[in-house]
Design a protein around this motif. Structure first.
Motif, mmCIF file in Angstrom:
data_model
loop_
_atom_site.group_PDB
_atom_site.id
_atom_site.type_symbol
_atom_site.label_atom_id
_atom_site.label_comp_id
_atom_site.label_asym_id
_atom_site.label_seq_id
_atom_site.Cartn_x
_atom_site.Cartn_y
_atom_site.Cartn_z
ATOM 1 N N GLU A 1 0.930 -1.268 -0.363
ATOM 2 C CA GLU A 1 -0.107 0.032 0.103
ATOM 3 C C GLU A 1 0.769 1.355 -0.086
ATOM 4 O O GLU A 1 1.035 2.109 -0.887
ATOM 5 C CB GLU A 1 -0.891 0.360 1.145
ATOM 6 C CG GLU A 1 -1.987 1.145 1.850
ATOM 7 C CD GLU A 1 -2.813 2.128 0.497
ATOM 8 O OE1 GLU A 1 -3.512 2.759 0.969
ATOM 9 O OE2 GLU A 1 -3.072 1.125 -0.066
ATOM 10 N N THR A 2 1.928 1.188 1.042
ATOM 11 C CA THR A 2 2.793 2.364 0.747
ATOM 12 C C THR A 2 3.460 2.364 -0.495
ATOM 13 O O THR A 2 3.441 3.721 -0.572
ATOM 14 C CB THR A 2 4.030 2.397 2.067
ATOM 15 O OG1 THR A 2 3.514 1.574 3.072
ATOM 16 C CG2 THR A 2 4.643 3.435 2.207
ATOM 17 N N GLU A 3 3.635 1.635 -1.025
ATOM 18 C CA GLU A 3 4.193 1.972 -2.576
ATOM 19 C C GLU A 3 3.829 2.209 -3.228
ATOM 20 O O GLU A 3 3.537 3.489 -4.582
ATOM 21 C CB GLU A 3 4.895 0.140 -2.908
ATOM 22 C CG GLU A 3 6.556 0.229 -2.416
ATOM 23 C CD GLU A 3 6.586 -0.907 -1.956
ATOM 24 O OE1 GLU A 3 6.388 -1.849 -3.064
ATOM 25 O OE2 GLU A 3 8.144 -1.371 -1.608
ATOM 26 N N ARG A 4 2.268 1.840 -3.596
ATOM 27 C CA ARG A 4 1.570 1.859 -4.111
ATOM 28 C C ARG A 4 0.907 3.613 -4.102
ATOM 29 O O ARG A 4 0.372 4.237 -5.269
ATOM 30 C CB ARG A 4 0.171 1.361 -3.518
ATOM 31 C CG ARG A 4 -1.328 1.455 -4.841
ATOM 32 C CD ARG A 4 -2.665 0.636 -4.345
ATOM 33 N NE ARG A 4 -2.342 -0.645 -4.228
ATOM 34 C CZ ARG A 4 -2.546 -0.587 -3.431
ATOM 35 N NH1 ARG A 4 -2.780 -0.732 -1.504
ATOM 36 N NH2 ARG A 4 -2.566 -2.715 -3.171
ATOM 37 N N MET A 5 0.692 3.765 -3.435
ATOM 38 C CA MET A 5 0.256 5.550 -2.871
ATOM 39 C C MET A 5 1.510 6.396 -3.857
ATOM 40 O O MET A 5 1.470 7.238 -4.301
ATOM 41 C CB MET A 5 -0.249 5.822 -1.720
ATOM 42 C CG MET A 5 -0.935 5.066 -1.225
ATOM 43 S SD MET A 5 -2.460 4.244 -2.190
ATOM 44 C CE MET A 5 -3.433 6.072 -2.488
#
Length: 479
Positions: free
Chosen positions: A178-182
């Protein structure tokens, strides 16, 4: 090519005084106005319209990835803020406090939110009990307060607008994903919508968000060679969950702690647009977020049929873009200068001779190129011209970054480059020691910006101490 005549003399040249140029643009383009509250600004309609376009696009991108909008309180009880030690220490110097409610002194001080991790944690503790409750993918669009000592419109103010995403996940892998996706969403938005090229990377431990295990960021280079952090995404691990006792029953019916993220961008993106694309005539706005994408200017509008035709063209253009007509009594020259200053991407000029020839003149803001176009082709040509503006300003910003990015193997090389070339990005190796990170900034004046995901081996030793290097860093002076 002969230097183009400067049309807006009231704006300081950026080469003369970049900071003054920036303030002039903010004021003259009617983006902001100062207030009686030091460090706070009025975002005027034109400036707020840019933010609305940023907000609408990002909000759509968030919702496409499953996020929902919520709204947390503005106030945080002091006891709640203090539950996560690193977090409270990181934000304590910037907190604004409410100590009275009406005429009565409060039993407990309330912090005006500088960020909302603690509020989300309190809420998550109340609503998350089972693995079936996860993930929680939340975002909010609010203002926050940080008591900055030195302020500048959009870049650093005591109250500013932003979005802050807060998510809760069952596993470390999901949360990191999630951190990387955002972060990737922010990078895509900056490049595809704002025409700002960015470097994606991870902050060093000394520069990460207070309470985070990892902080990822996107870094952009402004026209003057200074860096600007355009967005951040943080992985918290289960540290906040433990501090706030957020537990849930997993699939094996065992109590466990969830993993958490947060991520955000602010109105400083407007500052990034100004300083990346602007010129001595004022703003140059990316078409995707420009409040007015096309301005129609009637020429000799007092002559029969001109206004009627200009209005008809505007009505047709409104079907495909944000178009507006200026039918005021100001001269065409004044109008040209006004909308150049406001950064309107495309101008359409239509006068009596144009009407006779079933044509108009199109002028693109970023290069002031004029094109004569048949009115029958206008609906096809305008989208092409808007794309030309986006591609043109992106390429110019990318060239500026590439020309101002330097590879250095020693601190002396950084200092020499600064003296000869001015500010920019400096690629240099680092041993991973915080003392070396601090020493580079102390001696050269450039700080670490990020550890880029795309690594290069400039040399095999640290730029500072000469010991074996672990990572290549981007260094630079920053806003």
């Amino acid at each position: 090519m002969a230097q183009q005549k400067k049309m807006v003399d009231s704006i300081t040249s950026m080469d003369e005084d970049f900071a003054k140029w920036y303030t002039d643009v903010c004021k003259k383009a009617e983006l902001i106005e100062y207030t009686s509250v030091k460090g706070c600004m009025v975002i005027r309609p034109y400036g707020y319209a840019i933010w609305e376009n940023i907000q609408q696009t990002l909000d759509r991108m968030f919702k496409e990835t499953g996020h929902e909008n919520v709204c947390m309180p503005m106030f945080i009880p002091e006891s709640l803020l203090q539950k996560e030690k690193d977090h409270v220490e990181g934000f304590a110097p910037e907190c604004a406090w409410v100590t009275y409610g009406g005429n009565e002194k409060l039993e407990e001080r309330l912090c005006v939110r500088p960020t909302s991790e603690t509020l989300f944690c309190e809420h998550f503790k109340n609503i998350v009990h089972s693995h079936r409750d996860l993930p929680k993918l939340y975002n909010q669009w609010v203002s926050v307060v940080r008591w900055e000592k030195t302020t500048r419109p959009f870049l650093r103010s005591r109250e500013f607008l932003w979005q802050e995403g807060h998510t809760l996940h069952a596993t470390e892998e999901e949360a990191i994903e999630e951190t990387e996706r955002m972060l990737n969403i922010y990078a895509t938005f900056c490049e595809d919508y704002l025409a700002i090229p960015v470097v994606k990377g991870q902050k060093t431990d000394s520069d990460k968000f207070a309470g985070a295990e990892r902080t990822y960021c996107i870094e952009a280079l402004m026209h003057d060679g200074k860096a600007l952090q355009a967005g951040t995404s943080h992985y918290f691990g289960d540290g906040f969950a433990r501090a706030f006792d957020i537990q849930y029953s997993n699939k094996e019916n065992q109590l466990t702690y969830p993993h958490q993220t947060s991520w955000g961008v602010t109105t400083r993106l407007i500052g990034a647009i100004i300083m990346t694309h602007g010129d001595d005539n004022g703003l140059v706005l990316p078409p995707a977020v420009a409040p007015i994408q096309v301005m129609v200017i009637p020429i000799a509008q007092h002559k029969e049929g001109v206004l009627e035709k200009a209005n008809a063209i505007t009505d047709e253009l409104r079907k495909i873009c944000r178009a507006k007509i200026d039918d005021s009594n100001n001269s065409p020259g004044w109008k040209f200068a006004e909308y150049e200053m406001k950064g309107v991407p495309v101008r359409v000029e239509i006068g009596p001779k144009d009407i006779e020839n079933n044509q108009c003149v199109i002028v693109t803001r970023h290069n002031r190129e004029k094109t004569v176009v048949s009115l029958d082709e206008l609906a096809t040509v305008i989208p092409q011209k808007l794309k030309e503006v986006h591609d043109g300003i992106y390429q110019k910003a990318l060239e500026n970054r590439e020309q101002r990015t330097y590879k250095c193997t020693t601190m002396d090389e950084i200092t020499k480059s600064l003296e000869e070339n001015g500010d920019g990005f400096f690629k240099a190796m680092w041993c991973g020691d915080e003392e070396c990170e601090d020493k580079v900034k102390e001696i050269t004046g450039v700080g670490s910006r990020c550890i880029p995901f795309e690594q290069e081996e400039i040399s095999d030793v640290c730029v500072c101490c000469g010991k074996p290097a672990k990572k290549m860093l981007y260094w630079g002076k920053a806003y």
